[in-house]
Scaffold this active site. Structure first.
Site, short mmCIF file in Angstrom:
data_model
loop_
_atom_site.label_atom_id
_atom_site.label_comp_id
_atom_site.label_asym_id
_atom_site.label_seq_id
_atom_site.Cartn_x
_atom_site.Cartn_y
_atom_site.Cartn_z
N ASP A 10 -0.95 -38.21 80.62
CA ASP A 10 -0.91 -36.75 80.75
C ASP A 10 -1.43 -36.14 79.46
O ASP A 10 -1.54 -36.82 78.46
CB ASP A 10 0.54 -36.27 80.85
CG ASP A 10 1.15 -36.58 82.18
OD1 ASP A 10 0.39 -36.85 83.11
OD2 ASP A 10 2.39 -36.54 82.28
N ASP A 39 5.67 -37.08 84.81
CA ASP A 39 6.95 -36.42 84.55
C ASP A 39 7.57 -35.77 85.78
O ASP A 39 8.77 -35.63 85.86
CB ASP A 39 6.81 -35.40 83.41
CG ASP A 39 5.60 -34.47 83.60
OD1 ASP A 39 5.10 -34.41 84.74
OD2 ASP A 39 5.16 -33.84 82.63
N ASP A 47 5.04 -37.41 90.77
CA ASP A 47 4.42 -38.50 90.04
C ASP A 47 5.05 -39.85 90.38
O ASP A 47 4.50 -40.90 90.07
CB ASP A 47 4.54 -38.28 88.52
CG ASP A 47 3.61 -37.19 88.03
OD1 ASP A 47 2.59 -36.95 88.70
OD2 ASP A 47 3.90 -36.58 86.99
P1 ATP Z 1 -1.03 -31.83 81.62
O1 ATP Z 1 -1.73 -33.05 81.94
O2 ATP Z 1 -1.68 -31.04 80.56
O3 ATP Z 1 0.45 -32.00 81.40
P2 ATP Z 1 -0.53 -30.89 84.16
O4 ATP Z 1 -1.20 -31.88 84.98
O5 ATP Z 1 0.94 -30.90 84.04
O6 ATP Z 1 -1.21 -30.83 82.78
P3 ATP Z 1 -0.15 -28.43 85.45
O7 ATP Z 1 1.09 -28.07 84.73
O8 ATP Z 1 -0.12 -28.89 86.84
O9 ATP Z 1 -0.98 -29.45 84.61
O10 ATP Z 1 -1.09 -27.17 85.30
C1 ATP Z 1 -2.29 -27.06 85.97
C2 ATP Z 1 -2.77 -25.63 85.91
O11 ATP Z 1 -1.83 -24.80 86.57
C3 ATP Z 1 -2.88 -25.07 84.50
O12 ATP Z 1 -4.19 -25.20 84.04
C4 ATP Z 1 -2.49 -23.63 84.64
O13 ATP Z 1 -3.63 -22.84 84.89
C5 ATP Z 1 -1.61 -23.60 85.87
N1 ATP Z 1 -0.21 -23.54 85.48
C6 ATP Z 1 0.45 -24.39 84.69
N2 ATP Z 1 1.73 -24.06 84.57
C7 ATP Z 1 1.89 -22.94 85.30
C8 ATP Z 1 3.01 -22.10 85.61
N3 ATP Z 1 4.20 -22.34 85.11
N4 ATP Z 1 2.80 -21.06 86.39
C9 ATP Z 1 1.60 -20.81 86.90
N5 ATP Z 1 0.52 -21.56 86.68
C10 ATP Z 1 0.64 -22.61 85.89
#
Ligand code: ATP
Length: 869
Positions: free
Chosen positions: A333, A610, A614
């Site tokens: 991640d 996490d 997943d």
């Molecule tokens: P990473 O690998 O960096 O941990 P992730 O896979 O967990 O990222 P996500 O948290 O799914 O990524 O976020 C993907 C997209 O969703 C982000 O680019 C953002 O634009 C949007 N996003 C993230 N968190 C939120 C939230 N709490 N509310 C609304 N949109 C969100």
């Protein structure tokens, strides 16, 4: 004490109110702190001890029923009957020492693993005396009010008081892995466990939604009844390496017994006494079988697991400790793992222009954008003013509290919510706005802009056409390329109907910064030189992902998006993954597909995760890695390894430790086989000639005690060699003893046997006791010398240095000193039936010791020089 006598199974058919009354609880403030503590003291903690406890007696018995030990016991009984009392007693003592040592190792291994189980205790959110708090799940008492949310594992049997879209996975309890809907209420009398919709059972996972419930049963009284999965313990199933070594031991055991039988027969046929030959045969079998191996391997693995825990990597399954060493790909991640996860809002971009944090008060549109981001937010405001929550949420909430009129103490009433998910990449809420309602939405720009029909400007909302949407998408991409996580914010006023996410008014973009972790760059370099491919898998946009990859220290590579992965067939994906090191805008399903694909291509994959979704990818990966801080219980339950600090570099540290253990196990296995082979060859060749016996059974057993015990153990504690992370990963399933190792074992075995035979002959002129002492000393002293060569199969000692294993010289010197005492101190001499060998014997021993120290070093040095060239 009614709560103690209550049969929890009745609670399902009662109403929540009845249950709360019965348990003397409180559906909003929970139990009083003092009352909860009293109940805990009276009823016991939320613990079920079904983990198989280490039973010293059973472990000792296990050692005693070893066929070889029994054989020796019978033989020494026989000797005692025939009048050889001293021999019989001495042999019994050495056998007892051997058994004791193996037992001690098993006990230490067990202690090391038990200490780690204590680090895995899950926490739960409980409301006591009206205060929400996190406590260890083991401290829950009946009547406690508990909150569970998406990703959590239910800590005890709960009667639901409130529930919002609660979907549970009760497979640990019922075997049914499809989600089950749950809601407060009363179930029909006598409903089977899987039909009790008003209960959340201990061990079940929350797939979606959230709820509060009253604890009606804890520990042994829960339906699940198995805290092992709850409290966590290291799974001790034999690892593949242990199984392979077990098979190797069994094969060698068979061979050794055949060899011993042959030697016995030859001895008897050439006129040696039967009893002496039976003894020699049995001792030789004992010496040849590396029966100490399983105990040393188990201890090395357990100590390795402890060493990893000290470096913040908790191994949940022993097999993972070993697989780590062969990992070839790490899929990781981004947020919180490669970056610090400490996000901060740095700017907004609206129709009014760019506003930067630190650049004065926000303009109207920036204010509106941040305000919406604070309302459409699930970060939690603590009474002490702290803000807790997921990094993005927290950063937006902090910015809204600081720069807008949002009142943290009295936020607008929330009417409905559509939660964020990795698939939807957005969340929205509907809140009261005067007499009407308003929708606030935030999410990834490419997912939000298509839902917007209007654009907020200083003079009011204007229509937003396709060109404007494209323009804003490009602006968002440009912000992403600067390494910012970008969220689009939208609203819809006067929305009294259901929460429908379309026809929205776009407010603006928010850019968040998340700095790289300080150790990530070095860890990436280490992974690269160790031949590991690292792939960043993120839900973020391509631009952001690429910019952060570069900032962290990834080599330039292809960025592959989730949509592109969907469009590729398996061959295409294989090709793409050869050059791609960043996967953007992915969902957990992409993770699963990528792991499966890499595995079919022969890779050994470590995958981090996490969230609840997943879990399948973590289970599928060779090493599922869950985040200890950010990770859900669901992810931790599915993982083999839990990172206590969520840090990418901890994975690389764990790989290094995995490789170290594997090398150590390989090294001491080869060492044991080489010394055993030396003894068998010396005794076998001696018996085939008609000379007196070269080593008495007692001496053989003594050598075995030294080499299988302390020396092998100390060798197993060897630190990571300097070249460990500059070699490519070892093929998984590669034999512990490969062809080269076999050659090395044969060479050392033959050389030490030849030296022992020569030393023996050189003292025959004095007496057979002196000759015995010479051969015996040769075997012990040479073992203490050749052990240094087995510190590394590739590096010469000069490169390893002494600090990599300070105890080895101590153990070797102690073995030599004991040997000299046995040979020269009169009382010990008598016990072992020895006499001082001739000067020539000592010269032979010293000469071969020096040769066996220097020659292998010279060979390694030359090979290294050639490799370097
Ligand atoms: P990473 O690998 O960096 O941990 P992730 O896979 O967990 O990222 P996500 O948290 O799914 O990524 O976020 C993907 C997209 O969703 C982000 O680019 C953002 O634009 C949007 N996003 C993230 N968190 C939120 C939230 N709490 N509310 C609304 N949109 C969100």
């Amino acid at each position: 004490m009614t709560w103690l006598q209550t049969d929890p199974s009745h609670c399902s058919s009662e109403s929540p109110d009845q249950v709360v009354r019965r348990f003397g609880g409180d559906a909003s403030d929970g139990l009083e702190e003092a009352e909860a503590r009293k109940r805990l003291a009276e009823g016991g903690g939320n613990v079920i001890d079904v983990q198989e406890r280490f039973s010293p007696l059973r472990a000792l018995l296990h050692q005693l029923i070893d066929p070889l030990v029994i054989l020796l016991a019978v033989a020494s009984g026989l000797a005692a009957l025939l009048g050889e009392v001293l021999d019989a007693v001495m042999i019994s003592i050495v056998v007892a020492l051997n058994v004791g040592l193996s037992f001690f190792q098993e006990w230490r291994a067990e202690r090391a693993l038990a200490a780690i189980a204590g680090l895995m205790t899950p926490h739960s959110t409980v409301i006591r005396s009206g205060r929400r708090q996190q406590i260890s799940a083991l401290e829950l008492a009946p009547g406690d009010l508990v909150e569970i949310r998406r990703g959590d594992r239910t800590p005890a049997d709960l009667k639901l008081i409130t529930a919002e879209a609660l979907l549970m996975d009760e497979s640990p309890l019922t075997g049914e892995s499809r989600g089950v809907r749950k809601a407060p209420g009363a179930d029909p009398e006598g409903a089977p466990v899987h039909d009790r919709a008003s209960m959340a059972f201990a061990g079940a996972l929350v797939l979606d939604g959230h709820a509060t419930g009253l604890v009606v049963a804890t520990g042994v009284r829960t339906e699940f009844g198995r805290i092992a999965a709850l409290a966590g313990s290291v799974q001790r199933l034999a690892t593949p390496l242990q199984r392979r070594l077990g098979r190797l031991s069994a094969k060698l055991g068979g061979l050794a017994i055949l060899a011993a039988l042959g030697i016995m027969l030859i001895g008897v046929a050439t006129g040696r006494p039967l009893l002496e030959m039976v003894f020699t045969g049995v001792s030789l079998a004992v010496a040849a079988v590396p029966e100490g191996l399983p105990a040393v391997v188990a201890l090395t693995l357990a100590l390795g697991v402890r060493a990893m825990a000290r470096r913040n990597a908790l191994v949940r399954r022993l097999r993972a400790a070993e697989t780590l060493g062969s990992a070839t790909v790490i899929c990781t991640d981004k947020t919180g793992t490669l970056t610090t996860g400490e996000m901060t809002v740095v700017e907004t971009l609206t129709a009014q222009g760019r506003w930067e944090v630190g650049g004065g008060e926000p303009d109207t549109l920036a204010h509106a954008t941040l305000y919406s981001a604070g309302v459409c937010n699930n970060a939690e405001l603590c009474p002490d003013g702290a803000v807790k929550g997921e990094p993005t949420e927290r950063a937006l909430m902090l910015a809204a509290l600081e720069h807008t009129t949002l009142d943290g103490g009295a936020p607008p009433d929330r009417l409905a919510e559509q939660p964020f998910s990795a698939e939807r990449k957005r969340m929205s809420v509907q809140v009261r706005d005067g007499d009407a309602a308003m929708i606030h939405l935030k999410g990834a720009p490419d997912f939000v802009l298509p839902l917007c029909a209007h654009l907020a400007t200083q003079t009011g909302a204007v229509k937003m056409d396709e060109a404007a949407r494209r323009d804003w998408t490009e602006q968002a991409e440009a912000m992403g390329r600067r390494g910012l996580r970008v969220l689009a914010i939208a609203r819809k006023a006067h929305s009294d109907a259901d929460l429908i996410e379309h026809d929205l008014t776009f407010q603006g973009l928010v850019g968040l910064m998340d700095p790289p972790r300080p150790r990530a760059g070095a860890a990436l370099d280490a992974a690269r030189s160790a031949g590991l491919q690292v792939i960043m898998i993120t839900g973020d946009a391509a631009g952001t992902a690429e910019a952060i990859a570069q900032a962290v220290g990834f080599a330039p590579g292809r960025v592959l998006s989730g949509a592109e992965i969907d469009a590729l067939d398996e061959d295409g994906l294989g090709q793409a993954l050869k050059t791609a090191n960043v996967l953007s805008r992915t969902t957990p399903e992409h993770k699963l597909r990528v792991v499966r694909h890499l595995q079919t291509a022969g890779e050994v994959v470590a995958m981090t995760g996490d969230g609840v979704n997943d879990a399948p990818a973590l289970k599928q990966a060779d090493i599922g890695v869950a985040m200890g801080i950010r990770g859900s219980d669901a992810a931790k339950a599915a993982a083999d390894l839990v990172l206590l600090d969520d840090d990418f570099s901890t994975i690389v540290d764990a790989v290094r430790e995995g490789r170290r253990q594997e090398a150590a196990i390989r090294n001491f296995t080869c060492f044991l086989l080489a010394t055993n082979l030396g003894e068998v060859l010396a005794v076998g060749l001696n018996i085939a000639s008609s000379a007196p016996l070269i080593l008495t059974p007692l001496q053989i057993l003594w050598v075995n005690l030294l080499t299988d015990g302390p020396i092998a153990l100390v060798l197993g504690a060897e630190r990571a060699a300097p070249d460990l992370m500059s070699r490519p990963p070892r093929r998984p399933g590669a034999p512990v003893v490969d062809r080269t190792a076999l050659g090395v074992i044969a060479a050392f075995g033959a050389a030490s046997a030849a030296a022992a035979l020569a030393a023996f002959q050189a003292s025959m002129v004095l007496s057979s006791e002196a000759a015995n002492a010479a051969a015996f000393s040769a075997v012990v002293i040479l073992s203490a010398c050749i052990v240094f060569s087995f510190r590394s199969q590739t590096l010469p000692l000069a490169r390893l240095g002494w600090r990599g294993n300070v105890w080895l010289p101590v153990a070797a010197l102690a073995a030599v000193a004991t040997q000299l005492a046995l040979v020269f101190a009169p009382p010990l001499q008598a016990l072992m039936d020895l006499a001082p060998p001739s000067a020539l014997s000592w010269q032979i021993i010293a000469g071969s010791a020096i040769a066996l120290l220097i020659i292998p070093e010279a060979i390694k040095y030359l090979l290294q020089a050639r490799r370097r060239r």
